[in-house]
Design a protein around this motif. Structure first.
Motif, PDB file in Angstrom:
ATOM      1  N   TYR A 309       7.174 -44.040 -36.814  1.00 21.75           N
ATOM      2  CA  TYR A 309       8.403 -44.619 -37.353  1.00 21.75           C
ATOM      3  C   TYR A 309       8.053 -45.357 -38.639  1.00 21.75           C
ATOM      4  N   GLY A 310       8.345 -44.742 -39.784  1.00 22.40           N
ATOM      5  CA  GLY A 310       7.937 -45.311 -41.060  1.00 22.40           C
ATOM      6  C   GLY A 310       6.501 -44.917 -41.388  1.00 22.40           C
ATOM      7  N   ALA A 311       5.987 -45.482 -42.458  1.00 25.68           N
ATOM      8  CA  ALA A 311       4.667 -45.091 -42.944  1.00 25.68           C
ATOM      9  C   ALA A 311       3.550 -45.482 -41.995  1.00 25.68           C
ATOM     10  N   THR A 312       3.710 -46.603 -41.293  1.00 31.32           N
ATOM     11  CA  THR A 312       2.634 -47.108 -40.434  1.00 31.32           C
ATOM     12  C   THR A 312       3.050 -47.236 -38.974  1.00 31.32           C
ATOM     13  N   GLY A 313       4.144 -46.586 -38.582  1.00 29.48           N
ATOM     14  CA  GLY A 313       4.658 -46.753 -37.239  1.00 29.48           C
ATOM     15  C   GLY A 313       5.561 -47.966 -37.149  1.00 29.48           C
ATOM     16  N   LEU A 314       6.150 -48.182 -35.987  1.00 29.90           N
ATOM     17  CA  LEU A 314       7.060 -49.300 -35.783  1.00 29.90           C
ATOM     18  C   LEU A 314       6.307 -50.616 -35.948  1.00 29.90           C
TER      19      LEU A 314
END
Length: 382
Positions: A309-314
């Motif tokens: 979720y997103g570039a680095t996860g949630l």
């Protein structure tokens, strides 16, 4: 509105606002008393639009379907000044309906105006964005007469939809954050033919009361508890409350502070609902979890979207943003064996799980609801 056989001097403004608020809470489960007060004042303010320098929007937003937003719009339609429902109306028809004494624009399913299906609605978006302030006409070239026309845009508008509206709308709006009714919450059914006539009579009385004092309202400079754009948006409502007197002056300012303090952050509704359900799984039987552990458990769930979720996860920030719409916030707690840390309490999720999540599947013997993470000992508050 037409001419009615009503003597304004016989009308009690505070009593009319009380009746309007009672009607709202009869048919709609509103999230708190401040929202009920604010909506009642917004509806009343539509009857005095020629007096205002700004036309506040009413945004009726919900995190999911079946939260009562369309029913609330029905009550607004029945009690506001000259309702104009924009569904299936061409932008040209809407523009031509806005006059010096404008209608109240009503937009349901506002994602057709601002969301991914909004292609072709540029004109209507422009009207809703520009119409908050007086003397912001739209310019159109009349090819037949070979001249530029100035078309009024100033009109109060109520918009209902799922999730947040664009900042250009919400920055100029009274925001009603709807929620799904819990099992114990009940409201009266609304029937258009049966119930609308009495509400239109109430609208007639509101109209007569406020139209009798337009000059007073136009010059009103109420003391505002907020500044800048928020003051522009709320000033008509405060002016109506002060004009009514009684308890409404204090209640209106309490509503301003409560609703302007509420969080505006939002994201995709499907992500929010999935996150609620996954948080229930991640909590298992725990009473509280550190934020870091909750994130770890969410990312460890089978077919979890949170790892990517997103570039680095949630992240902790995004987790807080997604949960904030439901009124769920982290707190600093002391966890035995782990010291002091930011975390979430299970009790803060309970109401939203009941309203928005399907019943969890029954556990089988040996099943764990922790997504493979190592369970923490139950935490206690600091």
């Amino acid at each position: 509105m037409g001419t009615y056989d009503i003597e304004p001097s016989t009308l009690d403004g505070a009593a009319l606002l009380d009746s309007l608020r009672t009607a709202l809470t009869r048919y709609v489960a509103l999230p708190n008393p401040e929202t009920a007060d604010a909506i009642a004042l917004w509806i009343a303010a539509t009857h005095a639009q020629p007096a205002w320098a700004h036309a506040p929007r009413l945004v009726i937003r919900a995190p999911e379907k079946r939260c009562g937003k369309s029913r609330l719009l029905d009550i607004v339609e029945a009690t506001c000044h000259n309702p104009f429902i924009t569904v299936n109306s061409s932008p040209a028809a809407v523009y031509r309906s806005v006059s010096e004494d404008p209608p109240t624009l009503l937009v349901d399913e506002a994602d057709t105006i601002f969301g991914p299906k909004a292609d072709g609605n540029e004109d209507l978006r422009g009207l809703l964005n520009a119409g908050h302030q007086r003397n912001r006409p739209a310019k159109r070239y009349d090819a037949t007469n070979q001249r530029v026309e100035s078309i009024p845009t100033f009109a109060m508008a109520a918009l209902a939809g799922i999730g947040a509206m664009p900042d250009t709308i919400e920055d100029r709006a009274v925001i009603a954050r709807m929620r799904r009714r819990a099992p114990g919450e009940t409201v009266a059914p609304y029937r258009h033919r049966r119930d609308r006539p009495a509400l239109r009579l109430l609208a007639d009385n509101l109209h007569a009361w406020l139209r009798a004092d337009l000059s007073t309202l136009e010059t009103a400079e109420p003391e505002m508890p907020v500044e800048d754009r928020a003051a522009d948006t709320w000033e008509p409502l405060i002016a109506v409350a002060d004009h009514a007197g009684g308890t409404w002056s204090d209640r209106s300012r309490t509503a301003v502070l409560a609703l302007t303090a509420a969080a505006d952050e939002d994201n995709d509704s499907n992500d929010r609902q999935r996150l609620l359900t996954d948080c229930r799984t991640a909590f298992g039987d725990e009473l509280a979890l550190p934020t870091a552990e909750l994130l770890h458990r969410l990312r460890a769930l089978d077919e979890s979207p949170w790892r990517e979720y997103g570039a680095t996860g949630l992240t902790a920030m995004k987790l807080g943003s997604l949960l904030k719409e439901y009124g769920i916030r982290s707190d600093t707690m002391r966890f035995p064996g782990a010291g002091q840390a930011k975390g979430y309490r299970r009790a803060d999720f309970a109401d939203s799980w009941e309203r928005y999540c399907a019943d969890p599947p029954a556990k089988r013997d040996g099943d764990e609801a922790t997504g493979g993470a190592i369970p923490l000992r139950r935490a206690r508050s600091a």
